[in-house]
Design a protein around this motif. Structure first.
Motif, short mmCIF file in Angstrom:
data_model
loop_
_atom_site.label_atom_id
_atom_site.label_comp_id
_atom_site.label_asym_id
_atom_site.label_seq_id
_atom_site.Cartn_x
_atom_site.Cartn_y
_atom_site.Cartn_z
N MET A 174 1.27 -1.88 0.08
CA MET A 174 -0.05 -0.18 -0.02
C MET A 174 0.89 1.45 -0.22
O MET A 174 0.53 1.89 -0.60
N ALA A 175 1.93 0.58 0.33
CA ALA A 175 2.82 2.27 0.40
C ALA A 175 4.10 2.63 -0.42
O ALA A 175 3.54 3.97 -1.26
N ILE A 176 3.69 2.04 -1.74
CA ILE A 176 3.86 1.83 -3.49
C ILE A 176 2.80 2.93 -3.64
O ILE A 176 3.10 3.35 -4.26
N ALA A 177 1.76 1.65 -3.61
CA ALA A 177 0.16 3.19 -4.17
C ALA A 177 0.54 4.44 -3.47
O ALA A 177 0.13 5.24 -4.77
N VAL A 178 0.59 4.26 -2.04
CA VAL A 178 0.56 6.20 -1.47
C VAL A 178 1.83 6.96 -1.86
O VAL A 178 1.74 7.73 -2.69
N GLY A 179 2.76 6.32 -2.58
CA GLY A 179 3.95 6.49 -2.88
C GLY A 179 3.79 7.10 -4.68
O GLY A 179 4.01 8.70 -4.53
N VAL A 180 3.40 6.48 -4.99
CA VAL A 180 3.07 7.09 -6.46
C VAL A 180 1.54 7.94 -6.11
O VAL A 180 2.33 9.29 -6.86
N ASN A 236 9.36 1.55 0.78
CA ASN A 236 8.25 1.23 -0.36
C ASN A 236 7.59 2.56 -1.11
O ASN A 236 7.29 2.38 -1.86
N TYR A 237 7.10 3.59 0.01
CA TYR A 237 6.84 4.80 -0.40
C TYR A 237 7.88 6.44 -1.30
O TYR A 237 7.68 6.17 -2.16
#
Length: 321
Positions: A174-180, A236-237
């Motif tokens: 989820m942190a990857i998604a929020v980083g995007v 990950n963000y």
């Protein structure tokens, strides 16, 4: 940080000297426990590190857990030795979590999961934080609680190691998604909505495998997700932000210079969800993005274009697509 009294000082073998392992070593040293740190590049051998250890803590990358556990088993440890995992990930071959690998390898030993909203750089700086020591063996969990607790680091216990572990593992995706989302400068509203919708997705996965729903509302679930999804200290963000900036994954990982477990976890999670029939709309878009099948903007668009529905239907309903 000041000493928190324990019944006795412990001998701990810390396996892994990365950012998180080093932070945990700092915390253990505060209470004056005997600490032996092992890493592949270190001078201390694995056998020397684990000899007569009261606690063996795994703070290595997911890909090394099974192999190192097998080596430890071959060398031999007491059944009374507490095994602790601070690794967050899923095994690519078996989809098992680190704690289940350890319990499978050492069926007679107590296993404790240590997980929470703990950014290693803040821990190293002595900033206040809290975490969870989770185990089916309450005495083992309380021992780890005492080992790491200080006036700057508060440790809670629970009896849901799987939920604690999955909360810490899945929030990396989820942190990857929020980083995007942050990298595309879509605003606080969008980031808040994404984090809020990510929580029921994680709960859906965890409860499918028997984890307790309330665990995901605590430090190891929502707490860890908030820390990882809102801080540029999160690797990950930064992966997500890098993808939003147009960088390719290889370049981003090279710039990080350390492991971003969410990348590998996403791949394993999609295979697991396909096998079990678990809806994971956010994770699936992250997977497609990491594979280069869609752009960051397309990933956001695909989530916004999903079928309209009541908010409550996604919380624990596994039939929802």
């Amino acid at each position: 940080m000041n000493l928190v009294s324990t019944d006795s000082q412990k001998t701990m073998a810390m396996l892994g000297a990365g950012a998180w392992g080093s932070a945990l070593a700092t915390l253990a040293a505060v209470n004056h426990h005997e600490l032996r740190i092992w890493s592949r590049r270190g001078e201390l051998s694995l056998a020397e590190a684990i000899a007569d250890a009261d606690i063996v803590l795994f703070a290595i990358s997911m890909k090394g857990v099974r192999n190192v556990a097998a080596q430890v088993k071959e060398m031999g440890i007491s059944d009374k030795t507490i095994l602790v995992t601070a690794t967050k990930g899923l095994d690519p071959k078996t989809t098992l979590t680190p704690s289940r690998i350890l319990q499978e390898t050492f069926p007679n030993n107590p296993v404790v999961v240590l997980s929470g909203p703990n950014l290693s750089k803040e821990i190293e700086a002595g900033l206040p934080a809290a975490t969870v020591a989770a185990s089916h063996n309450l005495e083992a969990a309380e021992t780890i609680q005492a080992v790491f607790s200080s006036d700057c680091f508060r440790v809670y216990t629970n009896n849901d190691p799987l939920g604690t572990e999955l909360g810490g593992t899945l929030k990396n995706v989820m942190a990857i998604a929020v980083g995007v989302c942050a990298g595309l400068k879509l605003g606080t509203n969008a980031q808040s909505a994404l984090i809020t919708r990510a929580l029921p997705e994680i709960m859906r996965i965890g409860t499918h495998f028997g984890a307790q729903p309330e665990t995901f509302l605590g430090l190891a679930g929502l707490g860890d997700m908030l820390a990882t999804c809102t801080s540029p200290l999160s690797r990950n963000y930064r992966v997500g932000a890098g993808l939003a900036a147009g960088k390719n994954l290889e370049q981003i990982l090279a710039e990080l210079g350390s492991t971003a477990e969410g990348v590998n976890t996403t791949k394993v999670l999609v295979n697991l969800a396909n096998r079990e029939g678990i809806p994971i709309p956010i994770s699936r878009q992250v997977y497609r993005l990491l594979k280069g099948k869609i752009s960051p903007l397309e990933a956001v668009s695909n989530l916004m274009d999903r079928e309209l529905k009541p908010e409550s239907c996604d919380i624990l309903d596994e039939s929802v697509g």
